[in-house]
Design an enzyme around this catalytic site. Structure first.
Site, short mmCIF file in Angstrom:
data_model
loop_
_atom_site.label_atom_id
_atom_site.label_comp_id
_atom_site.label_asym_id
_atom_site.label_seq_id
_atom_site.Cartn_x
_atom_site.Cartn_y
_atom_site.Cartn_z
N LYS A 219 9.25 7.18 -10.69
CA LYS A 219 7.90 6.85 -9.93
C LYS A 219 7.44 7.90 -8.80
O LYS A 219 8.55 7.99 -7.95
CB LYS A 219 7.66 5.51 -9.59
CG LYS A 219 6.20 5.50 -8.52
CD LYS A 219 5.98 4.03 -8.33
CE LYS A 219 5.04 3.77 -7.14
NZ LYS A 219 4.72 2.43 -6.71
N LYS B 18 -3.61 -0.50 2.06
CA LYS B 18 -2.76 -1.41 2.71
C LYS B 18 -2.85 -1.67 4.03
O LYS B 18 -3.44 -0.84 4.84
CB LYS B 18 -1.30 -0.67 2.48
CG LYS B 18 -0.66 -0.87 1.09
CD LYS B 18 0.57 -0.11 0.95
CE LYS B 18 1.22 0.07 -0.37
NZ LYS B 18 1.46 -1.29 -1.24
N ASP C 259 -4.06 -0.72 -5.44
CA ASP C 259 -2.50 -0.49 -5.02
C ASP C 259 -1.48 -1.00 -5.97
O ASP C 259 -0.47 -0.79 -5.72
CB ASP C 259 -2.44 -1.60 -3.83
CG ASP C 259 -1.31 -1.22 -3.16
OD1 ASP C 259 -0.80 -0.17 -2.96
OD2 ASP C 259 -0.99 -2.15 -1.96
N ARG D 53 2.22 1.67 -11.97
CA ARG D 53 2.33 1.39 -13.17
C ARG D 53 1.47 2.03 -14.06
O ARG D 53 1.58 2.40 -15.24
CB ARG D 53 2.16 -0.26 -13.43
CG ARG D 53 0.85 -1.03 -13.04
CD ARG D 53 0.70 -2.25 -12.71
NE ARG D 53 1.38 -2.74 -11.58
CZ ARG D 53 1.60 -3.73 -11.45
NH1 ARG D 53 0.98 -4.86 -12.13
NH2 ARG D 53 2.19 -4.21 -10.31
N1 BES Z 1 4.69 0.94 -3.83
C1 BES Z 1 4.35 -0.29 -3.77
C2 BES Z 1 5.81 -1.55 -4.02
C3 BES Z 1 6.41 -1.47 -2.84
C4 BES Z 1 6.27 -2.48 -1.84
C5 BES Z 1 7.41 -0.71 -2.76
C6 BES Z 1 6.99 -2.58 -0.73
C7 BES Z 1 8.43 -0.91 -1.59
C8 BES Z 1 8.16 -1.76 -0.70
C9 BES Z 1 3.34 -0.74 -4.86
O1 BES Z 1 2.56 0.42 -5.45
C10 BES Z 1 2.45 -1.66 -4.52
O2 BES Z 1 1.66 -1.47 -3.80
N2 BES Z 1 2.40 -2.68 -5.09
C11 BES Z 1 1.69 -4.05 -4.93
C12 BES Z 1 1.35 -4.65 -6.12
C13 BES Z 1 -0.02 -5.51 -6.11
C14 BES Z 1 -1.14 -4.97 -5.72
C15 BES Z 1 0.00 -6.22 -7.45
C16 BES Z 1 2.34 -5.00 -4.24
O3 BES Z 1 3.70 -5.14 -4.51
O4 BES Z 1 2.06 -5.71 -3.23
ZN ZN Z 2 3.13 2.13 -4.86
MN MN Z 3 0.72 0.76 -4.26
#
Ligand code: BES
Ligand code: ZN
Ligand code: MN
Length: 466
Positions: A236, A248, A318, A322
């Site tokens: 990724k 965020k 966010d 994926r």
């Molecule tokens: N990059 C983040 C996941 C992440 C979170 C990596 C904390 C490292 C530390 C990912 O792109 C993300 O934002 N995921 C969201 C998904 C949600 C919107 C379904 C999440 O985990 O909150």
């Molecule tokens: Zn991310």
């Molecule tokens: Mn994200």
């Protein structure tokens, strides 16, 4: 830091000689008897150290006794962490030459000794203009020099990845990653926005649209004659994840320069393959872009078409990783490889489930999952299997497209897994969620805070054992 393999470590004129002691046990070293440890102060508990002064009577100025904990609980993973502690201690003491006289260890410690010393030696201080501490220059040990050499290369790959994870997003841009890939001296193809459009990568390109940084799709190939097998490793590569329009909160964004740690791992792995020359064909694949809320940004409600023709309704911008991985998986599946493995800082949910101690692993081939878990355990990492039952897809159902990119809050790591599965075709595939393990907010075991190079050690061992 140089690791020097020597015949007799006790004849080295070192600043510090490190000897080991098991909890409640003795060290066979006569030095301890000579300079006497106060038993109340030091019992050899795991990771504890005790300093003996030699008052100029020995060729080494000080003796550091390193506690290894209970002998029956000791193993090569503990050895690595203990060695790392000793190296950090030596660094604090401004020692330049450190000799390790390890005794009473009944397995070959060459590999994990080297890993522990070199992982602990790492620092990221290129942006500090004062007070940089020099590290230990030379470490002496009695070990298998061939094994040490190989481990040094693996540690170098980790360092490569850690440096990239730690690099601020202002410098580690998609174009920069592409340039780094091109400089590895392997066959490399970089696809720009237009070429990605032609390939039909509508999901990947949508994510990158809100940024002024151009997206880059990177494909690096390490080829050999008559490979034992062909594998693709996808990383990724979100160079910064602001969340996009579903922005965020500030505290969650703080570490999001690390959202390309999968890509960093891939680049680290690829960077040492010529040196390790495994008989395996390895493809390194990165869909690199930034997830930003610029005026061209993709929006909740948009419908994207991925490379395989499937449509995705954007539920949350966010959940961008994926989307980029969807197109990367389609691309990888078309290469005709035997296995596809992706490394991704994909979900906060995985971090909630496993913390910083283990990466989540899931996939469509139980045997491959088991093999990678075992390889991780032996390399010094931890992978833990999470379920990827089809039922997790229920919450991703869309009224107007083939799927949404997010669903229920619960079981988020597994939901992301079943999403990715929709883009995998006719190949063994494993997804490794390194959200919790790739970047540490505080020191842990052999690591300082920051990038860890998660996935690098395991994948290299896996490739070398093929
Ligand atoms: N990059 C983040 C996941 C992440 C979170 C990596 C904390 C490292 C530390 C990912 O792109 C993300 O934002 N995921 C969201 C998904 C949600 C919107 C379904 C999440 O985990 O909150
Ligand atoms: Zn991310
Ligand atoms: Mn994200």
């Amino acid at each position: 830091m140089d690791i020097k393999v020597v015949e007799n470590v006790k004849t080295v004129e070192a600043d510090i000689l490190v000897i080991n002691m098991f909890e409640g046990g003795k060290t066979s070293s006569d030095l301890v008897n000579k300079y006497a440890i106060e038993e109340d102060d030091f019992k050899g508990k795991f990771g504890e150290t005790y300093l003996l002064q030699t008052y100029g009577k020995e060729i080494y100025r000080k003796v550091l006794v390193l506690g290894l904990g209970k002998k029956e609980e000791f193993n090569s993973n503990k050895l690595r962490v203990a060695v790392a502690k000793a190296v950090k201690k030596a660094k604090q003491m401004a020692a330049k030459k450190v000799a390790f006289a390890l005794e009473g260890i009944d397995f070959d410690y060459s590999e994990q000794f080297t890993m522990g010393a070199l992982i602990a030696d790492y620092s990221f201080d290129k942006y500090k203009t004062d007070g940089i501490k020099d590290g230990v220059k030379e470490v002496f040990v009695q070990a298998d020099s061939e094994v040490v050499k190989k481990a040094e290369t693996v540690a170098a790959a980790m360092k490569f990845a850690r440096n990239l994870s730690n690099e601020p997003a202002q410098f580690a841009t998609p174009s920069e990653l592409a340039e780094i890939a091109c400089d590895l001296g392997l066959e490399t193809k970089i696809y720009d926005r237009e070429e990605c459009e032609k390939m039909g990568m509508g999901a990947f390109l949508a994510v990158g649209r809100g940024s002024v940084q151009e997206p880059k799709f990177i494909h690096i190939k390490y080829a050999v004659d008559n490979p034992k097998k062909r594998i693709a490793i996808i990383g990724k590569g979100i160079c910064f994840d602001s969340g996009g329009l579903d922005l965020k909160p500030a505290s969650s964004m703080l570490t999001m320069k690390d959202d390309m740690s999968g890509a960093a791992a891939v680049l680290g792995i690829m960077s040492v393959l010529r040196e390790l020359h495994p008989q395996v064909e390895v493809h390194g694949i990165i869909a690199a872009c930034e997830n930003m809320p610029g005026c061209k940004a993709y929006k909740p409600g948009d419908i994207l078409t991925a490379k395989n023709g499937k449509t995705i309704e954007v539920d949350n911008t966010d959940a961008e990783g994926r989307l980029t991985l969807a197109d990367a998986l389609c691309y990888a599946c078309e290469l005709g490889v035997d296995e596809v493995i992706d490394l991704a800082t994909l979900t906060g949910a995985c971090m909630v489930a496993l913390g910083t101690q283990a990466s989540g692993i899931m996939g469509n081939d139980e045997e491959l999952i088991k093999k990678l878990i075992d390889t991780a355990n032996r390399s010094g990492e931890r992978f833990w299997e999470l379920p990827m039952w089809e039922e997790y897809f229920d919450s991703l159902k869309s009224d107007i497209a083939d799927m949404k990119n997010t669903g229920s809050r619960w079981g988020g790591a597994s939901t992301a897994g079943v999403f990715l599965k929709k883009f995998v075709k006719d190949v063994k595939w494993v997804h490794i969620d390194i959200a919790g393990t790739a970047f540490l907010e505080k020191p842990q075991k052999e690591f300082i805070a920051g990038g860890t190079g998660a996935g690098v050690r395991t994948m290299l061992k896996y490739i070398l054992e093929a």
